[in-house]
Design a protein around this motif. Sequence first.
Motif, short mmCIF file in Angstrom:
data_model
loop_
_atom_site.label_atom_id
_atom_site.label_comp_id
_atom_site.label_asym_id
_atom_site.label_seq_id
_atom_site.Cartn_x
_atom_site.Cartn_y
_atom_site.Cartn_z
N PRO A 1 0.88 -1.05 0.08
CA PRO A 1 0.16 -0.04 -0.13
C PRO A 1 0.91 1.31 -0.23
N GLU A 2 0.44 2.31 -0.79
CA GLU A 2 1.13 3.60 -0.81
C GLU A 2 -0.03 4.66 -0.33
N GLY A 3 0.66 5.32 0.51
CA GLY A 3 -0.18 6.94 0.70
C GLY A 3 -1.34 6.43 1.72
N ARG A 4 -2.19 7.81 2.02
CA ARG A 4 -3.21 7.91 3.06
C ARG A 4 -4.52 6.95 2.66
N HIS A 5 -4.57 6.75 1.14
CA HIS A 5 -5.87 6.11 0.76
C HIS A 5 -5.73 4.62 0.59
N VAL B 1 -8.09 0.30 0.57
CA VAL B 1 -8.74 0.39 1.75
C VAL B 1 -7.97 1.27 2.84
N SER B 2 -8.78 2.37 3.37
CA SER B 2 -8.24 3.22 4.57
C SER B 2 -9.31 3.46 5.22
N ALA C 1 -12.18 2.19 -1.76
CA ALA C 1 -12.23 2.67 -3.14
C ALA C 1 -11.57 2.12 -4.22
N VAL C 2 -11.37 2.57 -5.32
CA VAL C 2 -10.69 1.75 -6.35
C VAL C 2 -9.45 2.57 -6.70
N GLY C 3 -8.28 1.98 -6.58
CA GLY C 3 -6.71 2.42 -6.76
C GLY C 3 -6.29 1.71 -8.32
N MET C 4 -5.42 2.23 -8.91
CA MET C 4 -4.78 1.75 -10.29
C MET C 4 -3.45 2.00 -10.47
N GLY D 1 -3.14 6.66 -8.43
CA GLY D 1 -4.20 7.17 -7.48
C GLY D 1 -5.43 6.61 -7.53
N LEU D 2 -6.51 7.12 -7.16
CA LEU D 2 -7.87 6.50 -6.78
C LEU D 2 -8.58 6.99 -8.06
#
Lengths: 265, 265
Positions: free
Chosen positions: A43-47, A71-72, A77-80, A93-94
Motif C-alpha cells: 500500500p502507498e499513501g493515505r488512501h 482500503v483506508s 475505493a478503487v486504485g490503479m 491514485g484513486l
Amino acid sequence: MSDPRVINWNGDDYLTTMSHLRLVSSEDGIYFTEDTSFPVLFPEGRHESYGIEDCRVAFIEGKWYLTYTAVSSNGVAVGMRSTSDWKSFTNHGLILPPHNKDCALFEEKIGGKYLILHRPSSPEIGGNYIWIAESPDLLHWGGHQCLAKTRRGSWDSARIGAGCSPIRTPDGWLMIYHGADENNRYCLGAMLLDLKNPSKVLLRSVDPLFFPEMSYEKEGFFGNVVFSCGQLVDGDRITMYYGASDQYICRAELSLKDILDSLNN
Amino acid sequence: MSDPRVINWNGDDYLTTMSHLRLVSSEDGIYFTEDTSFPVLFPEGRHESYGIEDCRVAFIEGKWYLTYTAVSSNGVAVGMRSTSDWKSFTNHGLILPPHNKDCALFEEKIGGKYLILHRPSSPEIGGNYIWIAESPDLLHWGGHQCLAKTRRGSWDSARIGAGCSPIRTPDGWLMIYHGADENNRYCLGAMLLDLKNPSKVLLRSVDPLFFPEMSYEKEGFFGNVVFSCGQLVDGDRITMYYGASDQYICRAELSLKDILDSLNN
C-alpha cells in the motif's frame, strides 16, 4: 482476497494483516513460484493505509493495468497502477471514489472509449450492483450507468461484482461475475454483454456456473466463498483462478462454449 | 432541497412528490418570479426516476454547469447538465456513481485541470466526507482524494458536504459547507483551501458560521436545517441563498472578510 482484518475500526485502528500484492509465476499454470526479482506491491499513501486487495489485471496497448480495492479510514475505493515490465509501476491514485470495489477494465476501446466495470455500494437507496463507465484516457471516468442488479431470492441476491476483464466472443462480451446471497455464500455466474454497447446485458446465468462444494471452498477463513479475479483464455478453454474461503487460491478449467450454452438455455 | 418522499422504497415505488428544478429570476435578489418561457428541468431516464435535487450551478468558460443529486432505484448519484442560454440543455449523464451528493465545481482550471468537490458515502469503513477530484474535460473524473472528514463531538460530526462553487480569495479558496450532527441538525461552516493545491485544507470553522435559530429554520418539513447550494459574490458581500427546514428558501448576507477573520481566530 481477504479483507484487512481490523480489530477495532473506530478506535485506534489495528490491523493483524496487511493486504498487499505479490507476483508469482509458473511454467504450466499449476505450480507457482515467487520470483523475488519482482517487487512486492505494498500500500502507498493515505488512501491505501489498510491495504490493497482483489487486484484485476488488464493488458491494454502494451501495458498492464492493475485495478484494486484500496482500503483506508477514508473508505474503500478503487486504485490503479500500471506497468510495462512488472519492475517499475506508475501509481495513478484513486480512479473511483468510495464505496467501490470489483473493478475490471475492458482490454480494448469500444466506440472510441475505454470502458470499466465497477461495483459501488450504497448505504441507502440502491444496492451492491455492477456499473459501467467510460473514459478517454483510463484515468478519468464518467457516463456511469447501472449495468446489472442483484436478484431477490436468487444466489446473487445480496451483492454482485465483476470478475476480471470481459472476454470478447462473436456473440458478445462474456463477463464472469461473483454473486453472494444473504448468507454470504459466494458463487460465480456469467453475463453476456452486447458487443458494440456493453451497457446492455443480453444474457445472464439463472443458476451459478460455479459454487462452493469442495471442503476447502466451504470451510476456511471466510467459508462458502468462490471468488475470481483472474483467468487465462486459450481458444475455448478458460483457466480460471479463484479464491476459496478467503484462504486458498484454486484453479478450474471451463469451456467458453459450455458457458455460452448455459446462458442460452 | 427536499428528498423525494417515498412511501415504500422496497415494494412498488411510490413518490408523493417528484423533485425537479425550476428557474426563477429577480431584479433585486429578494422578490423572485418564475419566467415560464424557461423550461422546467424534469428528471430524465432511469438514473433520475426518483427525482433531481440540490442543484449547484457553476459558470465555466461561458457555460453554466448544473451538478445535482440524481435519485433512482439504482442509487443516489451525481448528474450534470449544461446550458449557455437556460433554454436548451445538454444532459451529460452521471459524472459520479453512487452513493454521492453535494457536488460543486470550481469555476476555473487549476494546474491545467478542472476540479470538483463531492461527497461519497460509505456503508462501512469511511463516512460522509468531502472529496476532491480532477478532470480534463468536466465529464470524466479521477485522482480522487479525501479532502475533509467529519469531526467527532462537533456540529459537523455525522456528515459534511460542499455548498456551491468555492470563492477565490487572495488567501485561498473559500468553501461554505454544511455539516450535520447525530441529531440531524444542519449548520453551515467554512473551509479555506490552498490556492494552488485545493486538496489542502488551510483553515476550517471551529464553530458554525450559521445555524438554525429562526422558527422557520427550526420547524418545518425537516426541521433544524440550514443548507445552502447557491450564493452571489459582490466584493466583500456574499448573498447566500439557503434552504430552511427543507421547506423554505431564505437569503442571508455575509461578509467575506468576517468569514476569513472567523477562520483565522
